[in-house]
Enzyme design. Structure first.
Site, PDB file in Angstrom:
ATOM      1  N   CYS A 100       8.696 -11.735  26.058  1.00 52.75           N
ATOM      2  CA  CYS A 100       8.794 -10.264  26.074  1.00 52.75           C
ATOM      3  C   CYS A 100       8.949  -9.749  27.516  1.00 52.75           C
ATOM      4  O   CYS A 100       9.980  -9.952  28.137  1.00 52.75           O
ATOM      5  CB  CYS A 100       7.625  -9.628  25.320  1.00 52.75           C
ATOM      6  SG  CYS A 100       7.935  -7.884  24.889  1.00 52.75           S
ATOM      7  N   HIS A 190       7.891 -12.038  20.183  1.00 49.66           N
ATOM      8  CA  HIS A 190       6.536 -12.561  20.395  1.00 49.66           C
ATOM      9  C   HIS A 190       6.242 -13.676  19.395  1.00 49.66           C
ATOM     10  O   HIS A 190       5.595 -13.449  18.375  1.00 49.66           O
ATOM     11  CB  HIS A 190       5.500 -11.442  20.210  1.00 49.66           C
ATOM     12  CG  HIS A 190       5.362 -10.533  21.373  1.00 49.66           C
ATOM     13  ND1 HIS A 190       4.623 -10.862  22.484  1.00 49.66           N
ATOM     14  CD2 HIS A 190       5.872  -9.301  21.603  1.00 49.66           C
ATOM     15  CE1 HIS A 190       4.675  -9.863  23.361  1.00 49.66           C
ATOM     16  NE2 HIS A 190       5.437  -8.913  22.859  1.00 49.66           N
ATOM     17  N   GLU A 192       4.130 -15.876  19.573  1.00 49.21           N
ATOM     18  CA  GLU A 192       2.679 -16.149  19.551  1.00 49.21           C
ATOM     19  C   GLU A 192       1.895 -15.154  18.696  1.00 49.21           C
ATOM     20  O   GLU A 192       0.746 -15.417  18.325  1.00 49.21           O
ATOM     21  CB  GLU A 192       2.126 -16.158  20.985  1.00 49.21           C
ATOM     22  CG  GLU A 192       1.833 -14.799  21.602  1.00 49.21           C
ATOM     23  CD  GLU A 192       3.063 -14.014  22.080  1.00 49.21           C
ATOM     24  OE1 GLU A 192       2.883 -12.967  22.724  1.00 49.21           O
ATOM     25  OE2 GLU A 192       4.208 -14.427  21.790  1.00 49.21           O
TER      26      GLU A 192
END
Length: 245
Positions: A100, A190, A192
């Site tokens: 990001c 993202h 994660e």
């Protein structure tokens, strides 16, 4: 087995109380996705001015740059220091994965341009398309050529650094992923994040008047219908960072 390798997370965000309590902060979220047995992981809170010393950089096999509330086109002191560090990591050919804000600042450090996204906020689960060259790059991973990923950004990479290559795009964002040499890669989404983290962020954005209530409700309703390809992203990110491609 991790083979005794050492990695560092360059944390560019302040942890919210919620993420701290539930996940052990964003550092904990990244460990959940990337860490494997036998490895050592450290965190440097670069947004607070905490950077690795020059003499310890060589001890690390790879670095991960996180998301941030800050703009990658800003000139805060810590952002300028981070750009200098990324240039050093490039010269040492260290593995660097930018996520990001990390994707945007990596592009900027290497000579690209970032700014506000022309299409505005992208919040939710987005389908990205891998380029034909990246499909070859990731062929050993046996992952699909389209992947769903959680996104939450209003900035983007507008112009790639010289010698960088776009390896994924979406309908909203032209540069969803890029690679620079064999050692640096940026991902706008993202991988994660959990949907739970995104719901928490939507509430925070609404409370801070970045988005209006009706839009937040619409985003939450849409989020229930789709799932990110978390396993494929985990495989892709760990394989890149650890030189297994």
């Amino acid at each position: 087995m991790g083979g005794g390798k050492r990695f560092a997370v360059l944390l560019c965000a302040e942890d919210s109380d919620y993420v701290e309590k539930r996940y052990g902060g964003y550092y904990g979220v990244f460990l959940e996705m990337l860490a494997e047995e036998g490895e050592t992981w450290d965190v440097f809170r670069v947004a607070n001015g905490e950077f690795p010393y020059d003499e310890e950089i060589d001890d690390f096999d790879g670095f991960v740059i996180t998301g941030s509330c800050n703009d990658a086109h800003g000139n805060d002191v810590w952002i300028c220091r981070l750009i200098a560090l990324l240039n050093k990591l490039d010269s040492l050919k260290k593995k660097v994965l930018g996520i990001c804000f990390g994707h945007q600042i990596l592009s900027r450090a290497l000579g690209g341009k970032t700014g506000r996204a022309i299409s505005g906020w992208d919040i939710g689960v987005t389908t990205i398309h891998l380029s034909s060259s990246s499909s070859k790059l990731f062929s050993s991973l046996k992952i699909p050529t389209t992947l769903s990923v959680i996104e939450c950004h209003r900035d983007e990479v507008r112009e790639l650094p010289p010698k960088a290559e776009v390896i994924a795009w979406s309908e909203k964002t032209g540069v969803e992923m890029f690679r620079y040499g064999d050692h640096m890669m940026g991902i706008q989404g993202h991988p994660e994040y959990t949907k739970d983290i995104l719901l928490h962020l939507i509430d925070r954005l609404m409370q801070r008047s970045f988005i209006v209530d009706s839009y937040a409700d619409e985003l939450k309703a849409r989020l229930g219908k789709v799932e990110p390809d978390k396993d494929a992203w985990k495989k892709l990110c760990t394989s890149f960072l650890k030189g297994r491609l």
